[in-house]
Design a protein around this motif. Structure first.
Motif, PDB file in Angstrom:
ATOM      1  N   LEU A 281       0.823  -1.210   0.000  1.00 57.13           N
ATOM      2  CA  LEU A 281       0.000   0.000   0.000  1.00 57.13           C
ATOM      3  C   LEU A 281       0.854   1.255   0.000  1.00 57.13           C
ATOM      4  CD1 LEU A 281      -2.834  -0.984   2.510  1.00 57.13           C
ATOM      5  CD2 LEU A 281      -2.797  -1.213   0.013  1.00 57.13           C
ATOM      6  N   TRP A 282       0.399   2.237  -0.793  1.00 57.39           N
ATOM      7  CA  TRP A 282       1.084   3.534  -0.887  1.00 57.39           C
ATOM      8  C   TRP A 282       0.869   4.338   0.397  1.00 57.39           C
ATOM      9  CZ3 TRP A 282       0.233   8.649  -0.337  1.00 57.39           C
ATOM     10  CH2 TRP A 282       1.118   9.548  -0.940  1.00 57.39           C
ATOM     11  N   SER A 283       1.915   5.008   0.857  1.00 58.51           N
ATOM     12  CA  SER A 283       1.834   5.908   2.010  1.00 58.51           C
ATOM     13  C   SER A 283       3.048   6.824   1.969  1.00 58.51           C
ATOM     14  CB  SER A 283       1.828   5.113   3.327  1.00 58.51           C
ATOM     15  OG  SER A 283       3.101   4.527   3.551  1.00 58.51           O
ATOM     16  N   PRO A 284       3.077   7.879   2.798  1.00 59.74           N
ATOM     17  CA  PRO A 284       4.274   8.731   2.839  1.00 59.74           C
ATOM     18  C   PRO A 284       5.537   7.953   3.193  1.00 59.74           C
ATOM     19  CG  PRO A 284       2.439   9.887   3.834  1.00 59.74           C
ATOM     20  CD  PRO A 284       1.963   8.479   3.566  1.00 59.74           C
ATOM     21  N   GLU A 285       5.401   6.920   4.024  1.00 59.00           N
ATOM     22  CA  GLU A 285       6.559   6.118   4.405  1.00 59.00           C
ATOM     23  C   GLU A 285       6.918   5.087   3.337  1.00 59.00           C
ATOM     24  OE1 GLU A 285       4.540   8.085   7.447  1.00 59.00           O
ATOM     25  OE2 GLU A 285       3.697   6.355   6.352  1.00 59.00           O
ATOM     26  N   ASN A 286       5.972   4.762   2.481  1.00 59.98           N
ATOM     27  CA  ASN A 286       6.159   3.732   1.459  1.00 59.98           C
ATOM     28  C   ASN A 286       5.450   4.159   0.173  1.00 59.98           C
ATOM     29  OD1 ASN A 286       6.806   1.055   0.368  1.00 59.98           O
ATOM     30  ND2 ASN A 286       4.624   0.622   0.597  1.00 59.98           N
ATOM     31  N   PRO A 287       6.037   5.110  -0.568  1.00 61.79           N
ATOM     32  CA  PRO A 287       5.356   5.622  -1.774  1.00 61.79           C
ATOM     33  C   PRO A 287       5.480   4.668  -2.962  1.00 61.79           C
ATOM     34  CG  PRO A 287       7.453   6.730  -1.477  1.00 61.79           C
ATOM     35  CD  PRO A 287       7.292   5.831  -0.289  1.00 61.79           C
ATOM     36  N   ARG A 376       2.329  14.240  -9.722  1.00 62.80           N
ATOM     37  CA  ARG A 376       3.077  13.025 -10.060  1.00 62.80           C
ATOM     38  C   ARG A 376       4.361  12.923  -9.227  1.00 62.80           C
ATOM     39  NH1 ARG A 376       1.531   9.772 -14.151  1.00 62.80           N
ATOM     40  NH2 ARG A 376      -0.215  10.478 -15.458  1.00 62.80           N
ATOM     41  N   VAL A 377       5.044  14.047  -9.014  1.00 62.52           N
ATOM     42  CA  VAL A 377       6.223  14.017  -8.147  1.00 62.52           C
ATOM     43  C   VAL A 377       5.809  13.730  -6.706  1.00 62.52           C
ATOM     44  CG1 VAL A 377       8.104  15.421  -7.183  1.00 62.52           C
ATOM     45  CG2 VAL A 377       7.653  15.454  -9.640  1.00 62.52           C
ATOM     46  N   ALA A 378       4.670  14.300  -6.275  1.00 63.87           N
ATOM     47  CA  ALA A 378       4.162  13.998  -4.937  1.00 63.87           C
ATOM     48  C   ALA A 378       3.900  12.500  -4.784  1.00 63.87           C
ATOM     49  CB  ALA A 378       2.888  14.792  -4.665  1.00 63.87           C
ATOM     50  N   ASP A 379       3.362  11.865  -5.818  1.00 66.68           N
ATOM     51  CA  ASP A 379       3.188  10.413  -5.805  1.00 66.68           C
ATOM     52  C   ASP A 379       4.508   9.707  -5.524  1.00 66.68           C
ATOM     53  OD1 ASP A 379       0.472  10.337  -6.290  1.00 66.68           O
ATOM     54  OD2 ASP A 379       0.621   9.285  -8.203  1.00 66.68           O
ATOM     55  N   GLY A 382       5.977  10.474  -1.904  1.00 68.61           N
ATOM     56  CA  GLY A 382       5.168  10.132  -0.745  1.00 68.61           C
ATOM     57  C   GLY A 382       4.657  11.341   0.008  1.00 68.61           C
ATOM     58  N   ILE A 383       4.174  12.333  -0.722  1.00 70.45           N
ATOM     59  CA  ILE A 383       3.643  13.541  -0.113  1.00 70.45           C
ATOM     60  C   ILE A 383       2.138  13.606  -0.371  1.00 70.45           C
ATOM     61  CG2 ILE A 383       3.695  16.064  -0.119  1.00 70.45           C
ATOM     62  CD1 ILE A 383       6.621  15.919  -0.943  1.00 70.45           C
ATOM     63  N   LEU A 384       1.359  13.724   0.695  1.00 74.67           N
ATOM     64  CA  LEU A 384      -0.085  13.841   0.577  1.00 74.67           C
ATOM     65  C   LEU A 384      -0.451  15.213   0.021  1.00 74.67           C
ATOM     66  CD1 LEU A 384      -0.826  12.311   4.088  1.00 74.67           C
ATOM     67  CD2 LEU A 384      -1.099  11.134   1.891  1.00 74.67           C
ATOM     68  N   VAL A 385      -1.548  15.291  -0.728  1.00 72.18           N
ATOM     69  CA  VAL A 385      -1.900  16.520  -1.447  1.00 72.18           C
ATOM     70  C   VAL A 385      -3.342  16.928  -1.179  1.00 72.18           C
ATOM     71  CG1 VAL A 385      -2.235  17.544  -3.743  1.00 72.18           C
ATOM     72  CG2 VAL A 385      -0.203  16.146  -3.288  1.00 72.18           C
ATOM     73  N   TRP A 386      -3.507  18.198  -0.881  1.00 70.48           N
ATOM     74  CA  TRP A 386      -4.808  18.904  -0.869  1.00 70.48           C
ATOM     75  C   TRP A 386      -4.831  19.708  -2.162  1.00 70.48           C
ATOM     76  CZ3 TRP A 386      -7.830  21.382   3.613  1.00 70.48           C
ATOM     77  CH2 TRP A 386      -8.527  22.521   3.226  1.00 70.48           C
ATOM     78  N   SER A 387      -5.782  19.423  -3.055  1.00 74.82           N
ATOM     79  CA  SER A 387      -5.882  20.115  -4.341  1.00 74.82           C
ATOM     80  C   SER A 387      -7.164  20.926  -4.371  1.00 74.82           C
ATOM     81  CB  SER A 387      -5.858  19.101  -5.487  1.00 74.82           C
ATOM     82  OG  SER A 387      -5.722  19.754  -6.730  1.00 74.82           O
ATOM     83  N   GLU A 388      -7.091  22.158  -4.873  1.00 77.88           N
ATOM     84  CA  GLU A 388      -8.164  23.146  -4.680  1.00 77.88           C
ATOM     85  C   GLU A 388      -8.506  23.851  -5.981  1.00 77.88           C
ATOM     86  OE1 GLU A 388      -8.129  25.270  -0.878  1.00 77.88           O
ATOM     87  OE2 GLU A 388      -7.768  27.086  -2.035  1.00 77.88           O
TER      88      GLU A 388
END
Length: 620
Positions: A281-287, A376-379, A382-388
């Motif tokens: 599973l994807w997560s900040p610790e394991n992207p 895509r770089v956030a993916d 491993g950086i979570l994103v708030w998109s607005e």
């Protein structure tokens, strides 16, 4: 409020048709030719190329129209426009940073370049794709109108009729207008620079006549992750949307998971599901990202996709069945050292690299959808994103037309990025003043986001009311959002940071509580007593008092914070001649890339949280 919900539902049904339907996703994985590079331009503040002297739109074959080629061998031909060097401009890029005369310019600029017909078969079509144009684009090819688009931060594309393509020298012209209007999204009043231009990539995309326009694949959001982990298998669900109705086989493959599934498609869409074993599973610790391929006919599209589950449980934000605290930071789509719009993969690596250095695990992309490189770089990092979307401040909340524009931008944002594991929150706006019309408008957007993508959280930066010395988080929009998010600046606007020591808060909703903005200005290198505004010491004092308030006063639902802002950015509203000169200096990093004292305060605070989380998790 039941009546309010009914109104919102009615609007959802009656205006959903305004959303753009023909958006092509993941164009980089398809046959494409870049049209980036040097274009020619004409600055046209009176819109002379679009309107005649009676201010009527020019007919298509009008020789004075700037979409028509003025070059001729006939010396007697009358012309008052043309495209040639040295009137050159780079695409992608904003015009403001490319010449001093453009710094404050708002209006029309015409972009022009030529291209040769790409090599295509009888069974292929050509689309013209734009990553974004701010704000309004009118696109012409060889004197013919391909179409138009409004919205400065989302992609769009047009099919090019084959009969319109010439073997050599196709004459492409784009009218770009970034004027602000009361009935647009965003509206007249914002707190960021109105960068104009073709700000993101332009491509020719070659696809079969019948092709996979869009697709999704994700974990089934209703499955129990713990149970799936015990069984060693997960359910994946997805969709495929064709550009036109057809029939045949769609193959979905994930080679690393030894998955290859084939499905029949009839009509223009397919819904599928299947099980896969031992997904990491994807997560900040394991992207972790998996290569996923979709094949239909002669076309195969490849993407890198992570699988994870985000949800709310009571007052907690939960990622893959684990409570997560959002160690965030707000970011504008701007490279401050070069005073320009960010647009490239390298730009995304700089900005998100700074966030990682801060020990952040989350970014709020303010106040509009950023370019696709960012998510895509956030993916990958491993950086979570708030998109607005830029529903900001004083939108015309009574206008159905403005609501339709906002919903279109929301749809385009979700369509482009719904396969990005990093994106966990769709935000429908920022600091919108409370009224019945506003709450109807905003709740409708929240319902639309949930309809388009029920697997993610929906939020907005809510308003706070003040009574009897207490800060009440009771914005009626909060009943429609998954988390309660608010912006607070105790200690900067109208007070000093020590006000945090006596601040009292109430929250009307039993939901996760998130500080979506807080900050104070501080100029790098300006050192003084901590009471001196705009000094690094004042900004440092501000964050020390804020952190103490977080620990002392906020409710047990406290789920994260995204300070305002990662780096200094340009704003025409900020005109202190000594300390601002058109810059908002609330950045933790200066306009020249230097870390301010406050950067290290937040970096240490986030490190403390990380260490506590590791300690708690190690005991489980």
């Amino acid at each position: 409020m039941n009546k309010l919900l009914l109104w919102a539902s009615i609007i959802l049904v009656t205006t959903f048709c305004y959303a753009q339907n023909n958006q092509i996703i993941n164009v980089d994985s398809r046959k494409n030719i870049s049209l980036n590079g040097t274009w020619h331009y004409i600055v046209d503040p009176y819109d002379t190329g679009f309107y005649d002297y009676r201010f009527k739109q020019r007919p298509e074959n009008d020789g004075g129209a700037y979409w028509n080629n003025s070059e001729s061998q006939d010396a007697t031909q009358w012309t008052e426009h043309g495209y040639k060097s040295p009137y050159d401009i780079q695409v992608p890029g904003d015009w403001n940073s490319q010449d001093r005369m453009f710094v404050y310019y708002e209006g029309t600029v015409w972009y022009q370049r030529e291209f040769d017909k790409p090599s295509i078969s009888e069974n292929e079509e050509v689309y013209l794709y734009f990553g974004a144009v701010n704000y309004e684009a009118n696109v012409f090819l060889n004197g013919k109108d391909l179409g138009s688009h409004k919205g400065g931060f989302t992609p769009f594309n047009f099919k090019i009729p084959k009969e319109l393509l010439k073997d050599k020298g196709n004459f492409l012209v784009v009218r770009v207008n970034n004027n602000r209007h009361a009935d647009e999204v965003p509206t007249l009043n914002t707190d960021w620079w109105n960068y104009g231009g073709i700000t993101r990539d332009v491509k020719l995309v070659m696809v079969p006549k019948q092709f996979m326009q869009q697709y999704t694949i994700q974990l089934d959001p209703v499955q129990d992750i713990v149970d799936s982990q015990k069984k060693g298998k997960y359910k994946l669900k997805g969709t495929v949307k064709l550009n036109v109705a057809g029939s045949g086989k769609v193959t979905v493959a994930i080679p690393e998971l030894k998955v290859k599934q084939q499905f029949d498609i009839k009509g223009d869409s397919l819904h599928f599901e299947f099980e896969a074993k031992k997904i990491s599973l994807w997560s900040p610790e394991n992207p972790k990202l998996y290569e996923v391929t979709f094949t239909y006919g002669n076309e195969t599209v490849t993407d890198k996709i992570g699988f994870r589950k985000i949800e709310v449980k009571g007052k907690d934000i939960v990622l893959n069945e684990k409570k997560v605290f959002l160690r965030g930071i707000c970011i504008h789509e701007e490279i401050p050292q070069q005073v320009r719009r960010a647009h490239s993969n390298a730009d995304a690596l700089q900005l998100l690299g700074w966030a990682k250095e801060l020990n952040a695990n989350m970014v709020r992309l303010a106040h509009y959808p950023h370019n696709e490189h960012m998510v895509r770089v956030a993916d990958s990092l491993g950086i979570l994103v708030w998109s607005e979307i830029p529903v900001y401040w004083t939108i015309d909340f009574k206008s159905k037309e403005v609501l339709a524009k906002a919903k279109n931008q929301l749809t385009e944002m979700i369509t482009r990025d719904r396969n990005r594991a990093s994106v966990i929150i769709w935000s429908v706006g920022n600091e919108t003043p409370v009224s019945d019309a506003r709450t109807t408008f905003m709740s409708n957007l929240a319902l639309t986001a949930k309809k388009l993508d029920p697997s993610r959280l929906v939020s907005a930066a809510l308003e706070v009311s003040h009574k009897d010395g207490v800060n009440h988080v009771d914005d009626p929009l909060g009943q429609y959002t998954d988390i309660v998010s608010l912006n607070e600046y105790l200690g900067w606007y109208g007070s000093t940071p020590d006000q945090c020591r006596t601040a009292r808060w109430t929250v009307a909703y039993n939901k996760p509580f998130f500080i979506s903005e807080t900050g104070a200005e501080g100029n790098f290198g300006f050192h003084a007593d901590k009471t001196a505004r705009f000094s690094e010491e004042y900004q440092e004092w501000y964050y020390n008092e804020q952190i103490a308030m977080f620990k002392r006063s906020f409710p047990d639902s406290f789920s994260g914070i995204s300070p305002w802002i990662l780096a200094d950015f340009r704003s025409p509203r900020r005109n202190n001649p000594t300390y601002q000169e058109g810059w908002n200096t609330k950045g933790l990093i200066s306009k020249n890339g230097e870390r301010k004292k406050a950067f290290y305060i937040m970096q240490a605070y986030y490190k403390q949280i990380m260490e506590k989380e590791k300690e708690v998790n190690s005991k489980k």
